[in-house]
Design a protein around this motif. Structure first.
Motif, PDB file in Angstrom:
ATOM      1  N   ASP A  54       0.827  -1.210   0.000  1.00  0.00           N
ATOM      2  CA  ASP A  54       0.000   0.000   0.000  1.00  0.00           C
ATOM      3  C   ASP A  54       0.865   1.265   0.000  1.00  0.00           C
ATOM      4  O   ASP A  54       0.546   2.239  -0.691  1.00  0.00           O
ATOM      5  CB  ASP A  54      -0.963   0.009   1.187  1.00  0.00           C
ATOM      6  N   LYS A  59      -7.329  -0.730  -6.794  1.00  0.00           N
ATOM      7  CA  LYS A  59      -6.680   0.522  -6.390  1.00  0.00           C
ATOM      8  C   LYS A  59      -5.563   0.893  -7.369  1.00  0.00           C
ATOM      9  O   LYS A  59      -5.421   2.052  -7.749  1.00  0.00           O
ATOM     10  CB  LYS A  59      -6.118   0.411  -4.974  1.00  0.00           C
ATOM     11  N   PHE A  84      -6.428  -4.850  -4.187  1.00  0.00           N
ATOM     12  CA  PHE A  84      -5.218  -4.098  -4.511  1.00  0.00           C
ATOM     13  C   PHE A  84      -5.197  -3.729  -5.995  1.00  0.00           C
ATOM     14  O   PHE A  84      -4.860  -2.603  -6.363  1.00  0.00           O
ATOM     15  CB  PHE A  84      -3.973  -4.917  -4.143  1.00  0.00           C
TER      16      PHE A  84
END
Length: 183
Positions: A19, A50, A47
């Motif tokens: 992240d 994103k 993930f």
């Protein structure tokens, strides 16, 4: 830092590291592949969303005459995911990417490839000069391949190449390059 986060029981810490990497940089294909390898399928899906959002958001305001790093990354990801519709949308913005993914996309989007290649040929010929004519040859061959192999329309190909030769009959260097390429 990677060593710190990657101690044996730290799946959560590694998730944090991914992240952080995602927030700190414009993601690249390596980050995508590393995350795919590391995350559970459920965590990877989150993930990936994103990562793709960040790439697409950063790509909206970026214009370049060449392949952008973002376009290159997105095209690799969409190719990996076999999402050919999104891959084509990215590739359509850049002739180099169209060529790179031609073998996979041309059968799905032959008319659009024809349009792009014919436009590129016209543009290169209009610039004049042997080097531009040489650069046009692969695109002319691409047009031939699409007409002959994909669309199975040899008549349209013959009409196209005839028009190129006739409308540019005074361009000796172009005629020579076409002859050299057996067109």
């Amino acid at each position: 830092m990677y060593e710190y986060y990657s101690n044996p029981k730290s799946y959560i810490n590694l998730k944090k590291l991914f992240d952080l990497r995602l927030k700190a940089i414009i993601p690249d294909f390596k980050l995508y592949k590393d995350a795919k390898e590391f995350f559970t399928p459920e965590d990877f899906k989150s993930f990936e969303e994103k990562l793709l959002k960040k790439l697409n958001d950063n790509n909206k305001d970026y214009f370049s005459m060449g392949i952008t790093t973002i376009d290159e990354t997105l095209s690799k990801i969409y190719f990996e995911k076999q999402d050919y519709e999104k891959l084509f949308k990215i590739a359509q913005k850049n002739i180099q990417l169209l060529q790179k993914y031609e073998t996979k996309l041309v059968n799905l989007y032959p008319e659009k490839y024809l349009k792009e290649y014919i436009q590129k040929v016209s543009s290169l010929i209009s610039y004049r000069g042997r080097e531009n004519y040489k650069n046009a040859i692969p695109f002319i061959k691409g047009v031939k391949k699409i007409y002959s192999s994909v669309l199975k329309n040899d008549e349209k190909w013959r009409e196209y190449i005839y028009n190129i030769k006739e409308s540019n009959s005074k361009l000796k260097a172009l005629q020579e390059e076409l002859k050299k390429a057996s067109l």
